[in-house]
Design a protein around this motif. Structure first.
Motif, PDB file in Angstrom:
ATOM      1  N   THR A   1      12.166  -9.453  13.678  1.00 36.91           N
ATOM      2  CA  THR A   1      10.943  -8.917  13.108  1.00 36.91           C
ATOM      3  C   THR A   1      10.471  -9.896  12.039  1.00 36.91           C
ATOM      4  OG1 THR A   1      12.410  -7.594  11.782  1.00 36.91           O
ATOM      5  CG2 THR A   1      11.208  -6.441  13.481  1.00 36.91           C
ATOM      6  N   ALA A   2       9.188  -9.848  11.726  1.00 34.31           N
ATOM      7  CA  ALA A   2       8.620 -10.788  10.778  1.00 34.31           C
ATOM      8  C   ALA A   2       9.208 -10.556   9.392  1.00 34.31           C
ATOM      9  CB  ALA A   2       7.119 -10.638  10.723  1.00 34.31           C
TER      10      ALA A   2
ATOM     11  N   GLU B   1      -5.170 -10.744  18.890  1.00 35.65           N
ATOM     12  CA  GLU B   1      -4.102 -11.740  18.932  1.00 35.65           C
ATOM     13  C   GLU B   1      -4.095 -12.562  17.650  1.00 35.65           C
ATOM     14  OE1 GLU B   1      -4.993 -12.348  23.205  1.00 35.65           O
ATOM     15  OE2 GLU B   1      -4.784 -10.371  22.319  1.00 35.65           O
TER      16      GLU B   1
ATOM     17  N   LYS C   1      -2.653 -10.331  14.925  1.00 38.45           N
ATOM     18  CA  LYS C   1      -1.219 -10.115  15.097  1.00 38.45           C
ATOM     19  C   LYS C   1      -0.470 -11.382  14.742  1.00 38.45           C
ATOM     20  CE  LYS C   1      -2.014  -7.215  18.878  1.00 38.45           C
ATOM     21  NZ  LYS C   1      -1.841  -7.236  20.325  1.00 38.45           N
TER      22      LYS C   1
ATOM     23  N   PHE D   1      -0.196 -11.530  11.083  1.00 39.07           N
ATOM     24  CA  PHE D   1       0.786 -10.598  10.514  1.00 39.07           C
ATOM     25  C   PHE D   1       2.205 -11.106  10.749  1.00 39.07           C
ATOM     26  CE2 PHE D   1      -2.327  -6.951  11.579  1.00 39.07           C
ATOM     27  CZ  PHE D   1      -3.110  -7.314  10.518  1.00 39.07           C
ATOM     28  N   ASN D   2       2.424 -11.700  11.944  1.00 35.59           N
ATOM     29  CA  ASN D   2       3.776 -12.118  12.310  1.00 35.59           C
ATOM     30  C   ASN D   2       4.182 -13.406  11.605  1.00 35.59           C
ATOM     31  OD1 ASN D   2       3.604  -9.948  13.960  1.00 35.59           O
ATOM     32  ND2 ASN D   2       3.543 -11.089  15.877  1.00 35.59           N
TER      33      ASN D   2
ATOM     34  N   GLU E   1      -4.379   0.405  13.486  1.00 36.04           N
ATOM     35  CA  GLU E   1      -3.341  -0.488  14.029  1.00 36.04           C
ATOM     36  C   GLU E   1      -2.867  -1.485  12.979  1.00 36.04           C
ATOM     37  OE1 GLU E   1      -2.224  -1.010  17.352  1.00 36.04           O
ATOM     38  OE2 GLU E   1      -1.602  -3.115  17.362  1.00 36.04           O
TER      39      GLU E   1
ATOM     40  N   ALA F   1      -0.726   0.260  10.441  1.00 37.84           N
ATOM     41  CA  ALA F   1       0.606   0.556  10.971  1.00 37.84           C
ATOM     42  C   ALA F   1       1.450  -0.715  10.990  1.00 37.84           C
ATOM     43  CB  ALA F   1       0.506   1.136  12.369  1.00 37.84           C
ATOM     44  N   ALA F   2       0.808  -1.850  11.243  1.00 37.93           N
ATOM     45  CA  ALA F   2       1.545  -3.109  11.275  1.00 37.93           C
ATOM     46  C   ALA F   2       1.860  -3.598   9.863  1.00 37.93           C
ATOM     47  CB  ALA F   2       0.745  -4.162  12.028  1.00 37.93           C
TER      48      ALA F   2
END
Lengths: 423, 312
Positions: free
Chosen positions: A26-27, A86, A89, A92-93, A111, A114-115
């Motif tokens: 996980t990040a 994308e 994301k 975030f990652n 979304e 939640a992230a």
């Protein structure tokens, strides 16, 4: 013997590698920092006609860097297509490739929240004099789970654009009900076969939803009789005598804007934010706007209250600077400038009031807002529904005759339930 | 390939020597070591990760650390196999790949024969055209073809005088246009390989067939094809692998699967599931299924390689 040893140690190394990776990673949950110098990176959305937006933003950047000489601001424009997910994301990652400030659509909020990608700006906005002007309804579009994940930057409301020259020539009146809209669209195409009666698209979710909402339907109950009625009314326009499926089934909302702006359609369901795009095309000066009518005259169909927020990434290394830049760009001065450049409705009440008094163009949109707007479910499920193209697939299947309204809506309702995890 | 297969007498002679058996058994592995050192981390690790992800409930919230990752065993596979859409996309992919392989082979073989009979200048022109198609990146090629077939501004519609005709509206027409692009991209490999094979066929064999009264058609099917069979097998399996994995052309030309997803293929479906819907676990499961199918095809490929070595 020696070689066997090498082999063995190699195998052991591999085994170690396998052990080290026995669960997906996980990040890193970095919360960033607060550098007061360096580069503030900003992501803004690309637009069909970006030049005016770029100009206003460049002005804001100049003002900001004049006040902070040790700071540079780097603005990138990212596409609004599904590819934006994308991009976000990825940001975030991997905090290293993330911006400090980002514009995002309020439909994506659940979304992203939640992230855990955006920072809570509750305290920053509370302490900001102009920020207090944003009304509670609008703050809700930036709030998830009780936390404020951004400043509402502008809102957009769709209404019915129509070509006054075509209507005058054919002796038509702006439609007062959805039914009249369909007959008017047919009348135009019958008399002018090179024009589409109304530009609608199979991938234009926010063009279709008002029809569903007006009929009493809902995204979460697409297979209800009310929803079906609305879906039927919309897909009825995707027919050879209005907007032929051959040309229109694959259109997105953006493409319908192009179609109307290029003068190929007599009507279009366009947002106040599409004004500059229309004014840049052959339809400029030959159109008027009314609220999208509902099933009864005088009551507009509920519009979708979309809009964009400016958020600060949780991983940002320049938190204070990022918040200051957001305050500048979302402040009254630049909200008004953005309206003048792009036609984006300001979120600050005073800015909106000021503009409404001096620009009659805004009236149909403000009337639509006054009649009540709707929003998509604030739930990560919505992003899934959007990404899986549940509603476009439903509309396209009906428009191309691959499925009946009943079949397509049943299928879509099942997909919506699955996205919510209720199957 | 041929040099590998036709092993010289060297090792056989050595086997009669007094060396211990163990070292001989170890030797092939030792030779494999350099290749394994590169391939295992580069191929093995991603496949291992793919398999690992496919047994977890792994979505965006898990990636960014919002929710804990949970082990779901074969749950993702069960979801996948129970999904009607997966089966329809799989069927569509297999049918589309089969048609592509047949078309690529037909075009490639025909042009290989043409190439072997053409004069110098036409041969040079044809080779250049084929090399250009081969060299064009899939992304560029797809975009150019998409513009050619654009409804309003495309050259094809303007030449045919059917402006406004949308080539990507009907499922089969859309597959046809995309298929043509894929064939255009992949026939040069088939052509060049078979041309090389034809060049290696002794002229005396063809001449003998001609003297016996065989027509061009007959000498192609009765003489050339049997001689080239091992080569054709390899080209076929290679094409199957490529065409089954087709992604770029479909993704670019039909805007991610066409109207109502009617032109989706397995690779696009996996990508959209994994990255569009953030179902990384489920997407990995699709990836694993594809890997297994292709692994089966690859085993056939390796067997074909072996056979070819024996027959020569």
């Amino acid at each position: 013997m020696k070689r066997a040893k090498i082999l063995k140690s190699y195998a052991a190394g591999l085994a170690l590698l396998a052990l080290a990776a026995c669960a997906p990673s996980t990040a890193p949950s970095s919360t960033g920092g607060d550098d007061r110098t360096g580069t503030v990176r900003v992501w803004l959305f690309d637009e069909p006609n970006r030049a005016p937006k770029e100009k206003v933003v460049a002005e804001a950047v100049r003002e900001f860097t004049a006040a902070h000489p040790d700071v540079t601001v780097e603005v990138s424009y990212i596409p609004t297509s599904p590819a934006r997910h994308e991009k976000f994301k990825g940001a975030f990652n991997d905090p290293a490739s993330a911006p400090d400030v980002a514009e995002y659509g309020n439909t994506d909020l659940a979304e992203y929240a939640a992230a855990g990608g955006f920072a809570d700006l509750g305290a920053d906005v509370g302490a900001w004099a102009e920020g207090k002007e944003i009304n509670a309804d609008l703050l809700k579009s930036a709030t998830a789970g009780g936390r404020l994940y951004g400043v509402p930057w502008y809102i957009g409301v769709r209404a019915l654009y129509y070509r006054t020259d075509v209507f005058d020539e054919l002796g038509l009146k702006a439609p007062a009900t959805l039914e009249e809209l369909a007959t008017t669209a047919r009348a135009v195409r019958a008399k002018k076969p090179d024009l589409y009666g109304i530009a609608v698209g199979g991938e234009y979710t926010f063009g279709a939803l008002p029809f569903v909402w007006d009929a009493g339907g809902d995204i979460e109950k697409l297979d209800s009789p009310e929803s079906r009625k609305g879906v039927k009314a919309y897909t009825g326009l995707l027919s050879d005598d209005v907007c032929p499926p051959q040309a229109c089934a694959a259109l997105t909302g953006g493409k319908t804007v192009e179609l109307f702006a290029s003068g190929k359609a007599a009507m279009g369901i366009l947002g106040n934010f599409s004004r500059s795009a229309v004014d840049a095309g052959p339809a400029a000066g030959k159109y008027a706007v009314v609220p999208l009518p509902g099933s009864t005259a005088g009551t507009p169909a509920p519009a979708f209250a979309g809009g964009n927020n400016l958020g600060v990434m949780r991983s940002s290394g320049h938190r204070t600077l990022a918040v200051q830049f957001v305050r500048l760009l979302a402040g009254k001065t630049y909200q008004v400038k953005m309206y003048e450049a792009m036609g984006n409705l300001p979120t600050l009440t005073s800015a909106r009031r000021e503009l409404a008094a001096k620009d009659p163009f805004l009236k149909p949109f403000l009337d639509t807002v006054a009649a009540g707007t709707r929003f998509v479910p604030v739930d990560p499920a919505w992003v899934k529904i959007d990404n899986q193209k549940v509603i476009p697939t439903m509309l396209q299947k009906i428009a191309t005759g691959q499925a009946t309204v009943e079949q397509a809506t049943t299928e879509a309702a099942a997909a919506v339930n699955a996205a919510f995890g209720r199957s | 390939m041929t040099t590998l297969a036709t092993t010289p007498a060297g090792p056989r002679a050595r086997r009669t020597g007094p060396r211990p058996r163990l070292r001989d058994g170890l030797r092939p592995w030792l030779y494999l070591l350099p290749a394994a050192a590169v391939l295992l981390p580069l191929l093995g690790y991603p496949i291992y990760m793919l398999g690992l992800l496919s047994v977890f409930d792994y979505r965006q919230a898990q990636v960014s650390g919002g929710e804990p990752t949970t082990f779901v065993g074969l749950g993702n596979y069960a979801t996948l196999l129970g999904d009607q859409r997966f089966w329809s996309v799989l069927g569509q992919t297999v049918a589309f790949a089969a048609a592509l392989v047949a078309a690529t082979l037909a075009v490639g073989a025909t042009l290989a024969v043409v190439l072997s009979r053409a004069g110098r200048v036409p041969r040079l022109l044809l080779s250049l055209a084929a090399m250009a198609a081969w060299a064009a990146p899939a992304m560029t090629g797809s975009t150019v073809w998409m513009f050619l077939f654009d409804a309003d501004l495309g050259l094809v519609n303007q030449v045919l005088g059917i402006e406004g005709f949308n080539w990507f509206y009907d499922r089969w027409v859309a597959f046809g246009v995309v298929g043509a692009t894929v064939v255009w991209h992949s026939f040069p490999f088939v052509m060049v390989t078979l041309y090389a094979g034809i060049q290696a066929v002794p002229a005396s064999v063809i001449e003998a067939a001609a003297l016996d009264g065989a027509s061009v058609w007959q000498s192609f099917w009765k003489v050339l094809v049997p001689i080239l069979r091992p080569l054709i097998t390899i080209v076929v399996i290679q094409s199957i692998i490529w065409d089954f994995k087709i992604f770029t052309q479909i993704y670019v030309m039909t805007n991610g699967g066409g109207i109502a997803g009617q032109n989706s293929v397995l690779n696009v479906y996996a990508y959209q599931t994994a990255f569009g819907s953030s179902e990384y676990g489920l997407g990995s499961a699709i990836g694993m299924v594809m890997t297994l199918i292709l692994l089966a095809v690859t085993l056939l490929y390796i067997r074909a390689l072996h056979r070819r070595g024996e027959s020569l």
